[in-house]
Design a protein around this motif. Structure first.
Motif, mmCIF file in Angstrom:
data_model
loop_
_atom_site.group_PDB
_atom_site.id
_atom_site.type_symbol
_atom_site.label_atom_id
_atom_site.label_comp_id
_atom_site.label_asym_id
_atom_site.label_seq_id
_atom_site.Cartn_x
_atom_site.Cartn_y
_atom_site.Cartn_z
ATOM 1 N N THR A 151 0.836 -1.192 0.000
ATOM 2 C CA THR A 151 0.000 0.000 0.000
ATOM 3 C C THR A 151 0.873 1.245 0.000
ATOM 4 N N ASN A 152 0.550 2.170 -0.881
ATOM 5 C CA ASN A 152 1.235 3.459 -0.925
ATOM 6 C C ASN A 152 0.513 4.427 -0.001
ATOM 7 N N THR A 157 3.173 9.201 -6.332
ATOM 8 C CA THR A 157 3.255 7.867 -6.920
ATOM 9 C C THR A 157 4.530 7.175 -6.471
ATOM 10 N N LEU A 271 2.649 2.746 -8.145
ATOM 11 C CA LEU A 271 1.501 2.664 -7.253
ATOM 12 C C LEU A 271 1.043 4.072 -6.879
ATOM 13 N N ALA A 272 -0.176 4.410 -7.257
ATOM 14 C CA ALA A 272 -0.709 5.752 -7.005
ATOM 15 C C ALA A 272 -0.947 5.966 -5.509
ATOM 16 N N GLU A 275 -3.285 3.726 -3.094
ATOM 17 C CA GLU A 275 -3.635 2.459 -3.753
ATOM 18 C C GLU A 275 -2.782 1.303 -3.231
ATOM 19 N N SER A 276 -3.268 0.082 -3.517
ATOM 20 C CA SER A 276 -2.578 -1.135 -3.096
ATOM 21 C C SER A 276 -2.420 -2.085 -4.268
ATOM 22 N N ASP A 277 -1.337 -2.846 -4.260
ATOM 23 C CA ASP A 277 -1.108 -3.946 -5.201
ATOM 24 C C ASP A 277 -1.040 -5.251 -4.428
#
Length: 288
Positions: A151-152, A157, A271-272, A275-277
């Motif tokens: 998570t950012n 970014t 990753l904005a 947002e999470s990946d």
């Protein structure tokens, strides 16, 4: 029935196990949330040099170290973000961070543990972002699932690329069979001679495969009648093999990006803010 427990060795260690089958994992939160051991039906899947685990001044040689926010190395250990140069050592810093357990559970089908790694003042000097890396390890009958959620938490970014460095125990490398879904690879050691296949009989061997044609690779340790399949999400576009002649392991490493990725611009995940990946790797052992 799966169960979990905690023991105090050099570091606090969580054990997730299925006693009936002789399968278990050990996880050490303070040492980069590493899975230090994986035993499947009495067979060691992962190699571990215990002395390197016990010594916090050393990088752990063994288990499955987490490579974040980069895998591999950067040219001159340097990258530039918004016109400013930053220093990052090989494989990033996640493996040096102390993590925190957020949950652990067990039932009839599985045992699972979730842990988090977060930024601090020292990481922001090398990587100017606020982040949360959540690792979840789930032990089931079909193998060990490794899930990463990144998570950012910053206002800008965040570039990153993740990888893993599992050390697979091998009893006799002469009997080892490897299947990697690519014929495109490059030697990573200086002055290495290109060869037709990965050579584990030299003092050190290190190659990187790209143009992967499938999302899994396999090793068969004939000496132990053990097959291990490594499955990975499509975001892992590279497989690295590393071995030392006098050590009973081979590393089969899924990476998102190649060597010097932050500078060459390949494999970088953007990753904005907010947002999470998520991505996953599965280690699936099988007795033959």
């Amino acid at each position: 029935m799966y169960s979990y427990s905690m023991k105090q060795e050099r570091f606090e260690t969580y054990v997730l196990e299925h006693k009936e089958s002789g399968s278990y994992i050990e996880v050490v939160p303070e040492r980069g949330c590493i899975v230090s051991r994986y035993v499947y039906r009495g067979q060691d899947v992962l190699y571990l040099d215990q002395a390197t685990l016990d010594d916090p001044s050393k990088n752990i040689r063994g288990g499955n170290p987490i490579l974040f926010p980069i895998s591999s190395y950067l040219e001159n250990e340097t990258y530039t973000y918004e016109g400013k140069a930053y220093q990052l050592k090989q494989h990033g810093f996640a493996r040096q961070l102390a993590g925190r357990v957020t949950s652990v559970h067990a039932n009839e089908q599985e045992a699972s543990i979730s842990l988090e790694l977060v930024d601090d003042e020292a990481t922001r000097e090398r990587y100017p972002f606020s982040f949360r890396l959540m690792m979840t390890y789930t032990l089931r009958a079909d193998g060990l699932t490794i899930e990463a959620g990144i998570t950012n938490n910053d206002h800008k970014t965040m570039p990153y690329y993740l990888g893993y460095h599992p050390y697979f125990y091998v009893e006799d490398k002469a009997t080892l069979e490897l299947t990697i879904p690519s014929s495109s690879y490059n030697e990573m050691l200086p002055n290495s001679m290109a060869q037709s296949q990965f050579n584990m009989q030299q003092q050190e061997s290190n190659v990187i495969y790209d143009q992967l044609q499938a999302n899994s690779c396999t090793m068969i340790d004939r000496a132990r009648s053990l097959q291990v399949t490594i499955e990975y999400d499509e975001v892992y576009q590279y497989i690295v093999l590393w071995a030392l002649q006098d050590k009973p392991f081979i590393c089969i490493e899924p990476w998102m990006a190649p060597v010097n990725g932050m500078n060459v611009g390949k494999g970088i995940q953007q990753l904005a803010p907010g947002e999470s990946d998520h991505s996953a790797v599965l280690i699936r052992p099988q007795l033959l």
